[in-house]
Design an enzyme around this catalytic site. Structure first.
Site, mmCIF file in Angstrom:
data_model
loop_
_atom_site.group_PDB
_atom_site.id
_atom_site.type_symbol
_atom_site.label_atom_id
_atom_site.label_comp_id
_atom_site.label_asym_id
_atom_site.label_seq_id
_atom_site.Cartn_x
_atom_site.Cartn_y
_atom_site.Cartn_z
ATOM 1 N N PRO A 186 0.735 -1.086 0.030
ATOM 2 C CA PRO A 186 -0.044 -0.138 0.026
ATOM 3 C C PRO A 186 0.786 1.433 -0.079
ATOM 4 O O PRO A 186 1.794 1.350 0.872
ATOM 5 C CB PRO A 186 -0.741 -0.105 1.119
ATOM 6 C CG PRO A 186 -0.809 -1.636 1.576
ATOM 7 C CD PRO A 186 0.374 -2.059 1.189
ATOM 8 N N GLU A 187 0.417 2.184 -0.869
ATOM 9 C CA GLU A 187 1.268 3.216 -0.988
ATOM 10 C C GLU A 187 0.395 4.473 -0.315
ATOM 11 O O GLU A 187 -0.608 4.322 0.375
ATOM 12 C CB GLU A 187 1.566 3.695 -2.321
ATOM 13 C CG GLU A 187 2.206 2.666 -3.185
ATOM 14 C CD GLU A 187 3.723 2.318 -2.785
ATOM 15 O OE1 GLU A 187 4.298 2.947 -1.718
ATOM 16 O OE2 GLU A 187 3.999 1.261 -3.018
#
Length: 276
Positions: A2-3
């Site tokens: 996840p960014e």
């Protein structure tokens, strides 16, 4: 992994789900996730009786603020939080459970087991690892072009790995760097210090626009990401370059190229992003 957009979405979801809930007890079945303190029993004991006040994001980290404590959490590859009733079966790979006084539970599930949690007294988290060496926040109102140019413009490294470096600018991530560089018309292998102010400004605006659009779409569910309510992000439906190897460019029709830059799979259009 996840960014920024995915972590921002989780942050907003958890704010809806856990603020005001008081921890009765904590169960930890995978001790290595707890990085601070190094005693899992102490971690659980310290959290008992505390109430969640708000959830914030710093880079790719969640900052869960309680009354008198701050929990810093990184989801790594596949970590996820979810709310459950206490009588619901516990799924496989659930490693940390925050049992609330209202008979609900916040459960942390992590198939790859790479996630981390650090517990601090308020204020400590900003001067100690893992938050103390993070760079500029690209969606913060204080993220100006002048600051971006000062941090990025003098680097003698390739622009893509420079943008991925969390010590310079946080949270952009591989997908969003490819999308932003395509939007800006910049080749990923151009050195940062060879870019003009006009090109740097194009990247600056492209980074902000790309991340804002991704946040509005709830992030990208390329692999297993879902928010705290089990919902998928939808930004992958709007990707113009990432994951589209050999497909025609949406702007010029040229076949999209996939290569490796700085050890990361990288997509670009040879026509729209010339290397000189």
């Amino acid at each position: 992994m996840p960014e920024l957009p995915e972590v921002e979405t989780v942050t907003r979801t958890l704010n809806q789900l856990i603020v005001g809930k008081t921890i009765e007890r904590v169960t930890v079945s995978l001790p290595r996730i707890i990085q601070r303190p190094d005693d899992v029993l102490q971690f659980a004991y310290l959290l008992e009786g505390h109430t969640f006040q708000k959830v914030e994001r710093r880079g790719k980290f969640l900052r869960l603020v309680l009354d008198g404590l701050v929990l810093v959490s990184h989801l790594r590859m596949e970590g996820r939080y979810g709310m459950y009733r206490s009588d619901e079966p516990v799924e496989k790979h659930t490693h940390v459970i925050f049992h609330f006084t209202d008979q609900t539970e916040l459960r942390y599930k992590d198939v790859r087991q790479f996630g981390t949690m650090h517990l601090f007294e308020p204020g400590q988290e900003f001067v100690m690892a893992p938050l103390n060496k993070l760079g500029l926040e690209p969606l913060d109102e204080q993220f100006t072009f002048e600051k971006f140019r000062a941090v990025i413009g003098k680097r003698a490294t390739l622009i893509k790995p420079t943008l991925l470096n969390q010590a310079y600018v946080v949270g952009i991530g591989n997908i969003y760097v490819d999308e932003a560089l395509f939007r800006a018309g910049i080749h990923p292998e151009v050195k940062a210090n060879t870019l003009s102010d006009e090109q740097l400004e194009a990247i600056y605006h492209a980074v902000i626009a790309t991340l804002q659009e991704a946040v509005e779409a709830g992030g990208s569910s390329i692999k297993s990401y879902v928010n705290g309510q089990g919902e998928m992000g939808m930004f992958q439906q709007y990707l113009k370059i990432y994951g589209r190897k050999d497909e025609p460019c949406v702007t010029c029709g040229t076949a999209i190229v996939k290569t490796v830059v700085g050890g990361r799979g990288t997509h670009y259009c040879p026509h729209c992003q010339p290397d000189s």
